[in-house]
Write an enzyme that holds these catalytic residues in place. Structure first.
Site, PDB file in Angstrom:
ATOM      1  N   GLY A   1       0.743  -1.253   0.000  1.00  0.00           N
ATOM      2  CA  GLY A   1       0.000   0.000   0.000  1.00  0.00           C
ATOM      3  C   GLY A   1       0.770   1.298   0.000  1.00  0.00           C
ATOM      4  N   GLY A   2       2.036   1.311  -0.401  1.00  0.00           N
ATOM      5  CA  GLY A   2       2.788   2.562  -0.410  1.00  0.00           C
ATOM      6  C   GLY A   2       2.128   3.640  -1.250  1.00  0.00           C
TER       7      GLY A   2
ATOM      8  N   ASP B   1       0.193  -0.526 -10.934  1.00  0.00           N
ATOM      9  CA  ASP B   1       1.614  -0.544 -10.600  1.00  0.00           C
ATOM     10  C   ASP B   1       2.066  -1.993 -10.798  1.00  0.00           C
ATOM     11  OD1 ASP B   1       4.135   0.072  -9.672  1.00  0.00           O
ATOM     12  OD2 ASP B   1       3.575  -0.066  -7.561  1.00  0.00           O
TER      13      ASP B   1
ATOM     14  N   ASP C   1      -9.405 -13.134  -5.501  1.00  0.00           N
ATOM     15  CA  ASP C   1      -9.377 -14.598  -5.464  1.00  0.00           C
ATOM     16  C   ASP C   1     -10.147 -15.208  -6.626  1.00  0.00           C
ATOM     17  OD1 ASP C   1     -11.858 -13.832  -4.648  1.00  0.00           O
ATOM     18  OD2 ASP C   1     -11.843 -14.939  -2.761  1.00  0.00           O
TER      19      ASP C   1
ATOM     20  N   ASP D   1      -5.273  -6.904  -4.430  1.00  0.00           N
ATOM     21  CA  ASP D   1      -4.037  -7.660  -4.638  1.00  0.00           C
ATOM     22  C   ASP D   1      -4.366  -9.151  -4.557  1.00  0.00           C
ATOM     23  OD1 ASP D   1      -0.941  -6.671  -4.650  1.00  0.00           O
ATOM     24  OD2 ASP D   1      -1.115  -8.730  -3.941  1.00  0.00           O
TER      25      ASP D   1
ATOM     26  N   CYS E   1       8.613  -0.420 -12.084  1.00  0.00           N
ATOM     27  CA  CYS E   1       9.927   0.010 -11.601  1.00  0.00           C
ATOM     28  C   CYS E   1      11.005  -0.662 -12.454  1.00  0.00           C
ATOM     29  CB  CYS E   1      10.115  -0.293 -10.115  1.00  0.00           C
ATOM     30  SG  CYS E   1       9.846  -2.015  -9.647  1.00  0.00           S
TER      31      CYS E   1
END
Length: 403
Positions: free
Chosen positions: A236-237, A301, A283, A256, A354
């Site tokens: 959760g950043g 992300d 799920d 997620d 990233c």
């Protein structure tokens, strides 16, 4: 510098866990640091930074020391001897360092320094892949920057404070920071410090988040009343950053496939005072179908190779395999295809990684736009961050509008 045998022994033990046992560097180091409660911050810093340095330059140091994996304890001691010599320190008169060939170490370093894959310590396949995608000149510059130690960067939690006030409170704890106008919420530590032990962190006034990473949530251009989905939220950043930008208004749905990460997100959200976040575990495909056409904004992300954050995770270059990169590119496109359906007409999404590889970035966006699922989207803007140009981790982000 005066070396202490128990600290270098701890370093050797950490290296054994990372290189021979396949442990992640941060986890191995944390475990080792719990071994002796008498170690102070300087001792702990020495173990951590020395270990990371040798992990970063494993190939170079192993070649100079003439050792091969799996490393025996004596091999790891020889690699620490190489580190000591190349740092310009005097070799301690210990049994492990008996007959250390100082002149030969320096000579081999001079020989190998002209070869990029040894100088920057990189696997052959990764060097070849990045040259093919980025070109010799850009990759050489970027790789050198990725081998520099990453800064510790804080993100001010604007739900509870502002950057100026936080900077002053950290200064009162003798933690000096600098600012960068490109990153309005960021404070960069002048010297490394264990900020997690401060009451300021416990009270949720900041998170540790690289400055490059801090550009992604604002790139989504959220407003306080919108309905937003963070599709690969993890711990959760970026979700917390979105909550701060939205001033706790509107709704953020954080999803997620890993339940444990969402549990961590909930814990962090409580500390940060972020109340507009709802977590949903993926799920089945039903979770996404229920949100079809209902989201104003979507953040993807995406999972990626992580080549842009090797400064922060130097052991990743020894764990990554070319097969994984091919697999993750398939996953990235699947995520784009499936999650993009939640964006409502007139809404937008950001695809971010990233990674610095065009095949994971521009290539994925181009492929998506040519597909049926992407036919209603147009690319508004894209941006790449590179360590050697921007000074922080490498990231890519693209904002797409649903027509």
């Amino acid at each position: 510098m005066r070396f202490h045998h128990n600290l270098l022994q701890a370093t050797v033990d950490a290296l054994h866990q990372i290189f021979n046992d396949g442990k992640y560097a941060d986890q191995a180091i944390q475990k080792i640091l719990k071994r002796d409660t008498r170690w102070g911050s300087r001792d702990r810093g020495f173990i951590a930074e020395t270990t990371y340095d040798i992990v970063r330059y494993k190939r170079l140091y192993a070649e100079i020391a003439s050792v091969k994996e799996p490393f025996k304890p004596a091999d790891l001691w020889r690699m620490t001897a190489v580190w000591i010599v190349l740092k310009g320190y005097e070799i301690p008169a210990w049994e492990e360092y008996y007959n250390t060939p100082v002149r030969r170490i320096k000579g081999r370093f001079d020989e190998l320094s002209s070869i990029r894959k040894y100088r920057e310590s990189i696997p052959d396949w990764m060097d070849e892949l990045c040259v093919a995608e980025l070109g010799e000149e850009l990759w050489t510059a970027e790789l050198a920057a990725l081998n520099k130690q990453a800064d510790v960067v804080l993100r001010t939690n604007t739900l509870k404070t502002d950057r100026k006030t936080l900077k002053e409170k950290l200064q009162a704890l003798e933690i000096a920071t600098t600012t960068d106008d490109r990153f309005p919420d960021a404070l960069i530590l002048e010297e490394r410090a264990n900020v997690f032990q401060t009451q300021l962190f416990q009270d949720g006034l900041f998170e540790v988040q690289d400055a490059g990473s801090q550009t992604i949530a604002p790139y989504l251009r959220v407003d306080s009343g919108l309905r937003v989905m963070d599709s690969c939220a993890g711990a959760g950043g970026k979700t917390l950053h979105l909550a701060a930008i939205m001033e706790n208004k509107g709704q953020i749905i954080a999803t997620d496939i890993y339940k444990n990460k969402l549990h961590e997100l909930k814990r962090r959200a409580r500390r940060a005072g972020a109340h507009n976040i709802e977590s949903r575990h993926i799920d089945s495909t039903k979770v996404i179908k229920k949100l079809d056409g209902k989201m104003d904004r979507l953040l993807i992300d995406a999972p990626c190779s992580g080549i842009g954050v090797l400064r922060r995770n130097p052991d990743a270059k020894w764990k990554l395999q070319p097969e994984f990169i091919e697999e993750i590119k398939t996953t990235q496109q699947e995520i784009l295809q499936s999650y993009s359906r939640v964006v409502k007409s007139g809404g937008s999404m950001v695809y971010a990684t990233c990674s610095i590889l065009p095949s994971e970035n521009e290539g994925q966006v181009e492929a998506f736009l040519k597909s049926e699922a992407g036919s209603t989207f147009t690319l508004q803007e894209s941006q790449s961050l590179l360590a050697h140009k921007d000074g922080f981790d490498g990231f890519y982000m693209a904002r797409l509008l649903k027509n």
